[in-house]
Enzyme design. Structure first.
Site, PDB file in Angstrom:
ATOM      1  N   LYS A  44      38.523  29.868   0.464  1.00  0.00           N
ATOM      2  CA  LYS A  44      37.391  30.623   1.012  1.00  0.00           C
ATOM      3  C   LYS A  44      37.147  30.146   2.445  1.00  0.00           C
ATOM      4  CE  LYS A  44      32.592  31.687  -0.438  1.00  0.00           C
ATOM      5  NZ  LYS A  44      31.566  31.394  -1.461  1.00  0.00           N
ATOM      6  N   SER A  97      29.610  35.515  -3.468  1.00  0.00           N
ATOM      7  CA  SER A  97      30.076  35.601  -2.111  1.00  0.00           C
ATOM      8  C   SER A  97      31.575  35.330  -1.959  1.00  0.00           C
ATOM      9  CB  SER A  97      29.317  34.604  -1.234  1.00  0.00           C
ATOM     10  OG  SER A  97      29.587  33.289  -1.654  1.00  0.00           O
ATOM     11  N   SER A 108      28.495  32.488  -7.066  1.00  0.00           N
ATOM     12  CA  SER A 108      29.477  33.033  -6.124  1.00  0.00           C
ATOM     13  C   SER A 108      30.933  32.856  -6.522  1.00  0.00           C
ATOM     14  CB  SER A 108      29.263  32.434  -4.730  1.00  0.00           C
ATOM     15  OG  SER A 108      28.134  33.007  -4.126  1.00  0.00           O
TER      16      SER A 108
END
Lengths: 485, 504
Positions: A75, A150, A174
């Site tokens: 990420k 996210s 997330s």
């Protein structure tokens, strides 16, 4: 063999057995990225040259380890000493960190190859990746729908086989929510299990890095490599790391599965409700006891979370001021102008909203009514779980109420978007581990969309949690299913 | 309007003191600490790392030594050490504060509720009074904002040096227990001595190792009624002269202001003023209305600090006799003069060397004489401290023994001390050195008799004077003997022999 169509452990073993080379593997993934990343927008940056160079080193025997040659996506809120770390924000569009995120470094030390960095909701604030400054990621199962957030980029990258495993961070769901919406296993470890060093902070007391994988066994392997005390993170736990992979095969005896009415509401999609029933049946079939547990403070999770998380975020994001690095406005008139315009230009609307919320709840005169009270409720929520875990080993519940929603469906109303985290935030508030496992599919207008089941466990009890997750995995039997691109 | 003659005024001062701790690394990261002597002269912005710069994703890690140093100071000030404390973030935007929050301790300071005896002035033998300590907490220092370029060149922007950012800073807060500028200064000096003795700071005022912030107001009585002027905090005083000046200036200014306006203290109405060294006056910096909302909250990146019994015991074992008690002992028990005692107290490391010399068995009088004469002179010449000269306490003891046994004279003793200081060999035996260099005194009768006779024969005039009653002239003959012996004759014996020969 096609290295992009197996499991992480399967690929690792194939490379080790020289059935496929690391170079072939990386090339195959880069080829898929070339083809599928443009429509899906999972990666923000891909490190072709670095990845190929590392692959050559694996093939030459210079890099060894339990993940040798395995391509992983990180990420884009995890700092690496190569490439950029943007947090999908204009603020950090060109930021290059001179240090490495410990979790990423541990994977690399185990031989993994980082293919690139993936899109997220700006600074990990969101549940759909629609808050990314570099465009949203599309769900590989239906490109009109969100991948969740996210960590949507990392989830979509794996779902589309643009990597063999990926890393997300989970502050309020997330990892687990996008895992559910993309048909993957997503694990949020116990707070403190994995170092946060090098993870750009959203809410420090809630953030935790964890893996996306196709299988529970793959998840166990990545967790094992990433876990452990880090002298650079005081909140990382100095507790021995179990053999998560080895312990997966230990038999489950006398298991007690908890069901909480607070998680089994009518709001759940019928497919989700049925998946829970099927999982219950599967656990019973294996001799587990099903017990009812009460988590009476569950409903306060969302407001509590949005106070604690925004308070910490307002402070964590104060450093982005245009003075030392990051976006800086042109021709500021004075210091205040430099600060306010750099931040106004650098941050997107959701980040600003949360900074304002967080600043407000910490302000003199409001602190006691909001932040202090939220901390008290947080303790009550943790107390709920402590009590529940006296009666059961894990709580079974949905990860989300239903499958992925469409782009724009929830962007007009931030509150509705926040409620998306209703089943996931409490694990972060309590610091307990949670895993989302594919639980089946909903068919919406003829399109198959994955849904996820969640297991919440005691702190540092990931080993048992993964064994229980494997039961659902075996029963649901959907981990091998891949979206048609 | 009342006049100054109508009133009785009493000064009331509470102190906030910031002490930069001299740990090797910073408060929350391994970057070197500019308050440690090894890094005093570091280039601007050279003591930085990602944590100091507040880069994304990096985390603070607590420096345990800084906590220990703070505990030491707390214990010396009679404080209770909180067994469980935490870290809080204090938020404000400033370019010298990279994270735009400072890690500090808000409501659970490490040290609380102390009291310490402080002299009321710096006069010898001054009485002491009890100063109550509210708290002492640990935090990180900010960097420095500079408004001119190095070398004093004008620039139309500001530049920042982050070397100081993250230096461990101990903030000590007292009750308003002072009623004169002299007391305030004497306390500041006493505190500086304590901190330097405990080895927690170098205490160099010019470098800002100690910064004072007095909170001042005046209690005024008039016509049987009491009025309190609004409290003023003077920021960042880093010399005792400025401290003294600021307190006295503010005392008068507040009385004048009250006489003119009659404005009195109200809750929370604290203004902040700065001190101008050149004009010798204070100036307004901030009224209460402009005060920050610091939005304190517990730092989620750090864990609680738990001081268990074992840690407490280890720290307590590092405590040593405090300077005030030490000074008293030197004067009263060791019979030292106030001046000598203070000279020793002023340099803690030298003082500890002196203690080592005493511990080696040298008597106090001889030890202080060697310290304050032979060693201090050399330290001065070399611009170093006495303990850095290279001579060991056991060497001092050996030399003192040679002197006591009359085997060396005072000049030879000084030479020997010099040799020991210069020798790379810390174990060099002063007796052997004395033998090698021929520094041992000659007490052998025949040699001395020969020199005495020779001098008497060569100085008829002086001899006549002595015989005529001018006994002090013997010293001149003694000088002659010493010259002949190249300084090696035992002076005491020579004098006896001269007296015997001339005066019978």
């Amino acid at each position: 063999m096609d290295p992009t169509q197996t499991t992480l452990i399967g690929l690792r073993d194939a490379i080790a057995a020289r059935k496929v080379s690391a170079t072939e593997t990386v090339k195959a993934y880069l080829h898929r990225i070339d083809r599928y990343n443009p429509p899906i927008n999972a990666y923000h940056e891909v490190y072709d040259d670095l990845a190929l160079k590392r692959a050559a080193d694996v093939d030459a025997g210079n890099i060894k380890g339990p993940l040798a040659g395995v391509p992983i996506a990180a990420k884009d809120n995890m700092c690496t000493s190569y490439g950029r770390t943007t947090c999908s924000s204009r603020m950090l569009e060109n930021f290059r960190a001179p240090y490495d995120c410990t979790a990423v470094k541990k994977l690399e030390d185990a031989g993994a190859i980082i293919l690139g960095k993936t899109i997220l909701d700006e600074f990990a604030m969101g549940s759909s990746t629609e808050n990314s400054a570099f465009g949203p990621t599309r769900n590989p199962w239906d490109r009109d729908r969100v991948p969740g957030g996210s960590s949507g980029g990392s989830a979509a990258a794996l779902a589309a086989d643009l990597c063999a495993g990926s890393l997300g961070s989970d502050t309020g769901g997330s990892i687990r929510q996008p895992a559910a919406l993309c048909g993957l296993v997503g694990l949020k470890p116990t707070y403190g299990r994995v170092s946060r060093y090098g993870l750009v902070a959203f809410a420090s007391s809630l953030d935790q890095i964890g893996p996306f994988t196709r299988t529970v066994a793959d998840s166990a392997l990545l967790l094992q490599v990433m876990s452990g005390h880090d002298p650079l993170d005081s909140t990382s736990a100095d507790i021995p790391v179990p053999d998560y992979v080895g312990e997966l095969n230990q038999p489950l005896t006398g298991v007690r599965i908890g069901l909480a009415k607070q998680y089994l509401s009518d709001a759940n999609d019928p497919v989700v409700a049925k998946a829970i029933d099927d999982a219950v049946a599967a656990f019973k079939k294996r001799g587990a006891t099903i017990v009812e547990v009460d988590l009476p403070h569950t409903q306060y999770g969302i407001p509590t979370y949005y106070i604690v998380a925004t308070a910490e975020a307002s402070s964590n994001l104060a450093r982005y001021d245009g003075v030392r690095y990051g976006h800086r406005t042109e021709h500021p008139e004075d210091l205040i102008d430099l600060y306010s315009r750099s931040r106004a230009e650098g941050f997107g609307p959701e980040v600003k909203r949360r900074i304002m919320l967080g600043t407000y709840v910490l302000s003199s005169g409001y602190y006691d009514a909001y932040y202090l009270r939220a901390l008290k409720v947080r303790r009550l929520i943790k107390g709920d779980f402590d009590k529940a875990f006296e009666k059961c080993d894990a709580v079974l519940c949905p990860t989300t109420t239903g499958p992925a929603f469409r782009f724009g469906e929830k962007t007009d109303n931030p509150l509705e978007m926040y409620l998306n985290d209703v089943y996931t935030v409490n694990a972060n508030l309590a610091g307990i581990p949670g895993v989302s496992v594919p639980g089946g599919f909903a068919t919406v207008n003829g399109t198959k969309l994955p849904i996820g089941l969640q297991l919440l466990g005691k702190v540092f009890d990931e080993s048992r949690l993964l064994r229980l997750a494997a039961v659902i995995e075996a029963e649901a039997g959907c981990s091998a299913q891949r979206p048609k691109l | 309007m009342p006049t100054a003659a109508d009133i009785k005024a009493r000064l009331m001062v509470g102190m906030e003191i910031h002490v930069e701790l001299a740990t090797r690394s910073k408060m929350f990261t391994s970057a070197p600490n500019v308050a440690h002597p090894d890094y005093f002269d570091a280039e601007p912005n050279s003591l930085c790392d990602p944590v100091v710069l507040g880069m994304p994703g990096v985390l603070p890690v607590m420096n345990r030594r800084a906590v220990e140093m703070s505990m030491l100071v707390g214990l010396a000030l009679g404080c209770t050490i909180n067994r469980k404390t935490k870290w809080d973030r204090k938020s404000y935007y400033y370019p010298d504060l990279p994270k735009n929050y400072q890690i500090s301790q808000y409501d659970q300071p490490l040290c609380i509720d102390g009291s310490v005896e402080s002299p009321v002035s710096d006069q010898p033998g001054a009485a002491t009074r009890t100063i109550r300590i509210i708290r002492a907490h640990l935090e990180e220092d900010a960097g420095k904002l500079l408004h001119e370029a190095p070398g004093g060149f004008a620039i139309d922007y500001s530049i920042v040096d982050l070397n100081r950012a993250g230096t461990p800073l101990l903030e000590i807060v007292t009750h308003p227990d002072f009623d004169s500028a002299e007391q305030v200064v004497a306390f500041g000096q006493a505190l500086r001595n304590i901190c330097r003795f405990l080895g927690v700071t170098e205490g160099i005022m010019q470098k800002g190792h100690m910064r004072f912030e007095p909170n001042i107001n005046v209690v005024i009585e008039r016509d049987g009624k009491t009025y309190k002027t609004p409290i003023v905090e003077i920021k960042n005083l880093n010399s005792f002269k400025a401290l003294h000046g600021a307190v006295n200036y503010e005392y008068q200014r507040q009385i004048d202001e009250w006489l003119e306006t009659g404005v009195v203290m109200k809750a929370g109405a604290k203004s902040t003023r700065g001190w101008d060294d050149t004009t010798g006056s204070t100036f307004l910096q901030r009224e209460k209305e402009e005060a920050h909302d610091y939005r304190y909250f517990p730092d989620p990146d750090l864990v609680h600090v738990v001081v268990d019994d074992a840690w407490m015991a280890r720290v307590k074992a590092q405590l040593l006799e405090l300077p005030l008690a030490r000074e008293k002992r030197y004067i009263e028990t060791l019979g030292m003069s106030v001046k000598d005692a203070r000279a020793l107290i002023d340099e803690p490391r030298a003082c500890l060397f002196f203690e080592a010399v005493l511990a080696a068995g040298v008597d106090a009088k001889r030890a202080s004489s060697i310290m304050l004469n032979n060693l201090a002179k050399r330290a001065n010449e070399r611009a170093c401290r006495v303990d850095e000269l290279g001579i060991s306490a056991s060497q001092v003891k050996a030399i003192a023994d040679l002197s006591a046994a009359d085997k060396i004279g005072s000049a030879a003793a000084d030479d020997l001390i010099g040799l020991c200081c210069e020798s790379a060999n810390k174990d060099a035996d002063p007796l052997k050195l004395a033998e090698q260099r021929g520094l041992l005194q000659v007490s052998d009768d025949s040699a001395l008799d020969e020199w005495v006779q020779q001098v008497i024969a060569q100085n008829e005039k002086v001899v006549a004077q002595i015989k005529a009653g001018k006994e002090s002239a013997i010293m001149s003959l003694m000088g002659g003997v010493m010259k002949l012996s190249k300084g090696k004759a035992n002076a005491k014996v020579v004098q006896e022999k001269l007296r015997k020969a001339l005066l019978g």
